[in-house]
Design a protein around this motif. Sequence first.
Motif, PDB file in Angstrom:
ATOM      1  N   TYR A  74     -45.568 -40.526 -57.604  1.00 49.78           N
ATOM      2  CA  TYR A  74     -44.650 -39.715 -56.796  1.00 49.78           C
ATOM      3  C   TYR A  74     -45.424 -39.018 -55.690  1.00 49.78           C
ATOM      4  O   TYR A  74     -45.025 -39.030 -54.535  1.00 49.78           O
ATOM      5  CB  TYR A  74     -43.976 -38.645 -57.659  1.00 49.78           C
ATOM      6  N   ALA A  75     -46.523 -38.357 -56.074  1.00 48.45           N
ATOM      7  CA  ALA A  75     -47.280 -37.576 -55.098  1.00 48.45           C
ATOM      8  C   ALA A  75     -48.645 -37.227 -55.686  1.00 48.45           C
ATOM      9  O   ALA A  75     -48.860 -37.320 -56.900  1.00 48.45           O
ATOM     10  CB  ALA A  75     -46.540 -36.287 -54.716  1.00 48.45           C
ATOM     11  N   LEU A  76     -49.565 -36.847 -54.823  1.00 50.38           N
ATOM     12  CA  LEU A  76     -50.884 -36.369 -55.221  1.00 50.38           C
ATOM     13  C   LEU A  76     -51.069 -35.000 -54.584  1.00 50.38           C
ATOM     14  O   LEU A  76     -50.907 -34.846 -53.359  1.00 50.38           O
ATOM     15  CB  LEU A  76     -51.948 -37.354 -54.753  1.00 50.38           C
ATOM     16  N   HIS A  77     -51.383 -34.013 -55.424  1.00 51.06           N
ATOM     17  CA  HIS A  77     -51.519 -32.634 -54.949  1.00 51.06           C
ATOM     18  C   HIS A  77     -52.981 -32.224 -54.977  1.00 51.06           C
ATOM     19  O   HIS A  77     -53.714 -32.584 -55.894  1.00 51.06           O
ATOM     20  CB  HIS A  77     -50.757 -31.656 -55.857  1.00 51.06           C
ATOM     21  N   TRP A  78     -53.394 -31.433 -53.991  1.00 43.16           N
ATOM     22  CA  TRP A  78     -54.705 -30.782 -53.995  1.00 43.16           C
ATOM     23  C   TRP A  78     -54.511 -29.271 -53.987  1.00 43.16           C
ATOM     24  O   TRP A  78     -53.686 -28.738 -53.222  1.00 43.16           O
ATOM     25  CB  TRP A  78     -55.528 -31.188 -52.781  1.00 43.16           C
ATOM     26  N   TYR A  79     -55.297 -28.601 -54.850  1.00 43.20           N
ATOM     27  CA  TYR A  79     -55.255 -27.144 -54.934  1.00 43.20           C
ATOM     28  C   TYR A  79     -56.664 -26.590 -54.814  1.00 43.20           C
ATOM     29  O   TYR A  79     -57.642 -27.226 -55.230  1.00 43.20           O
ATOM     30  CB  TYR A  79     -54.669 -26.675 -56.269  1.00 43.20           C
ATOM     31  N   ARG A  80     -56.741 -25.382 -54.310  1.00 43.59           N
ATOM     32  CA  ARG A  80     -57.997 -24.644 -54.225  1.00 43.59           C
ATOM     33  C   ARG A  80     -57.894 -23.458 -55.166  1.00 43.59           C
ATOM     34  O   ARG A  80     -56.911 -22.714 -55.133  1.00 43.59           O
ATOM     35  CB  ARG A  80     -58.208 -24.159 -52.786  1.00 43.59           C
ATOM     36  N   TRP A  81     -58.931 -23.284 -56.008  1.00 44.71           N
ATOM     37  CA  TRP A  81     -58.858 -22.268 -57.052  1.00 44.71           C
ATOM     38  C   TRP A  81     -60.119 -21.436 -57.035  1.00 44.71           C
ATOM     39  O   TRP A  81     -61.193 -21.906 -57.419  1.00 44.71           O
ATOM     40  CB  TRP A  81     -58.689 -22.952 -58.403  1.00 44.71           C
ATOM     41  N   GLU A  82     -59.966 -20.186 -56.605  1.00 43.70           N
ATOM     42  CA  GLU A  82     -61.082 -19.256 -56.604  1.00 43.70           C
ATOM     43  C   GLU A  82     -61.125 -18.510 -57.933  1.00 43.70           C
ATOM     44  O   GLU A  82     -60.078 -18.248 -58.545  1.00 43.70           O
ATOM     45  CB  GLU A  82     -60.949 -18.255 -55.460  1.00 43.70           C
ATOM     46  N   THR A  83     -62.310 -18.123 -58.314  1.00 40.10           N
ATOM     47  CA  THR A  83     -62.503 -17.408 -59.572  1.00 40.10           C
ATOM     48  C   THR A  83     -61.636 -16.163 -59.620  1.00 40.10           C
ATOM     49  O   THR A  83     -61.531 -15.432 -58.633  1.00 40.10           O
ATOM     50  CB  THR A  83     -63.988 -17.009 -59.712  1.00 40.10           C
ATOM     51  N   ALA A  84     -60.977 -15.949 -60.775  1.00 36.26           N
ATOM     52  CA  ALA A  84     -60.131 -14.781 -61.037  1.00 36.26           C
ATOM     53  C   ALA A  84     -58.850 -14.760 -60.190  1.00 36.26           C
ATOM     54  O   ALA A  84     -58.186 -13.732 -60.117  1.00 36.26           O
ATOM     55  CB  ALA A  84     -60.907 -13.485 -60.840  1.00 36.26           C
ATOM     56  N   LYS A  85     -58.544 -15.866 -59.558  1.00 36.52           N
ATOM     57  CA  LYS A  85     -57.288 -15.950 -58.807  1.00 36.52           C
ATOM     58  C   LYS A  85     -56.446 -17.102 -59.350  1.00 36.52           C
ATOM     59  O   LYS A  85     -56.831 -17.775 -60.308  1.00 36.52           O
ATOM     60  CB  LYS A  85     -57.578 -16.154 -57.325  1.00 36.52           C
ATOM     61  N   SER A  86     -55.296 -17.321 -58.731  1.00 34.17           N
ATOM     62  CA  SER A  86     -54.441 -18.440 -59.104  1.00 34.17           C
ATOM     63  C   SER A  86     -54.688 -19.616 -58.176  1.00 34.17           C
ATOM     64  O   SER A  86     -55.099 -19.421 -57.029  1.00 34.17           O
ATOM     65  CB  SER A  86     -52.969 -18.033 -59.009  1.00 34.17           C
ATOM     66  N   PRO A  87     -54.424 -20.836 -58.645  1.00 36.47           N
ATOM     67  CA  PRO A  87     -54.569 -22.004 -57.751  1.00 36.47           C
ATOM     68  C   PRO A  87     -53.644 -21.870 -56.541  1.00 36.47           C
ATOM     69  O   PRO A  87     -52.494 -21.432 -56.668  1.00 36.47           O
ATOM     70  CB  PRO A  87     -54.140 -23.173 -58.634  1.00 36.47           C
ATOM     71  N   GLU A  88     -54.168 -22.263 -55.378  1.00 32.97           N
ATOM     72  CA  GLU A  88     -53.384 -22.241 -54.146  1.00 32.97           C
ATOM     73  C   GLU A  88     -53.300 -23.653 -53.587  1.00 32.97           C
ATOM     74  O   GLU A  88     -54.297 -24.372 -53.545  1.00 32.97           O
ATOM     75  CB  GLU A  88     -54.034 -21.316 -53.110  1.00 32.97           C
TER      76      GLU A  88
END
Lengths: 112, 109
Positions: free
Chosen positions: B31-45
């Motif tokens: 369906y789709a491929l997602h990329w997320y950026r995840w900094e320590t102590a935060k939520s994935p963006e």
Amino acid sequence: NAGVTQTPKFQVLKTGQSMTLQCAQDMNHEYMSWYRQDPGMGLRLIHYSVGAGITDQGEVPNGYNVSRSTTEDFPLRLLSAAPSQTSVYFCASSPTNQETQYFGPGTRLLVL
Amino acid sequence: ILNVEQSPQSLHVQEGDSTNFTCSFPSSNFYALHWYRWETAKSPEALFVMTLNGDEKKKGRISATLNTKEGYSYLYIKGSQPEDSATYLCAFNDYKLSFGAGTTVTVRA
């Protein structure tokens, strides 16, 4: 908009206790999901919902229940907590399952 | 359980250098491929959602390509900066998301 909110931020449970992790979103998103994050394993899907009244199991559903009575809320219930459920739990929502998911701040759960 | 693999698991980059890393996923039921950026102590963006074979997305110095026939996506960071230090997650979407374990990027000043 508050986005996706989760409560509590941190919880300590004893083995066998039950609790509910709350998740709410104010973006009118149809799709909501729960993940757990364990070291070295990334995010694993517990349960998801494509709309009010509809839920389905993800990769690791055992020990967890969910319900979706409204579009806004998607609570996750632990019926009898076990130490293996110690983890960080993230709730996420998106307009549909194909679109970007927006994550809540997470709930850190420790089961003793 | 779908097999979504990211490599390498971690990498260190000198400030100013460019880098790239890989996400491999099943080539069926896409369906789709997602990329997320995840900094320590935060939520994935979210960074990108890619849906078509040959798709290329760009956001500032970060870009991604997609090959659905062979089941891989590359994420590129051009001219790395310390603020690019994070874990980058890919997720395969076949109606629900299956995440890889992530590539942790550390940019040294």
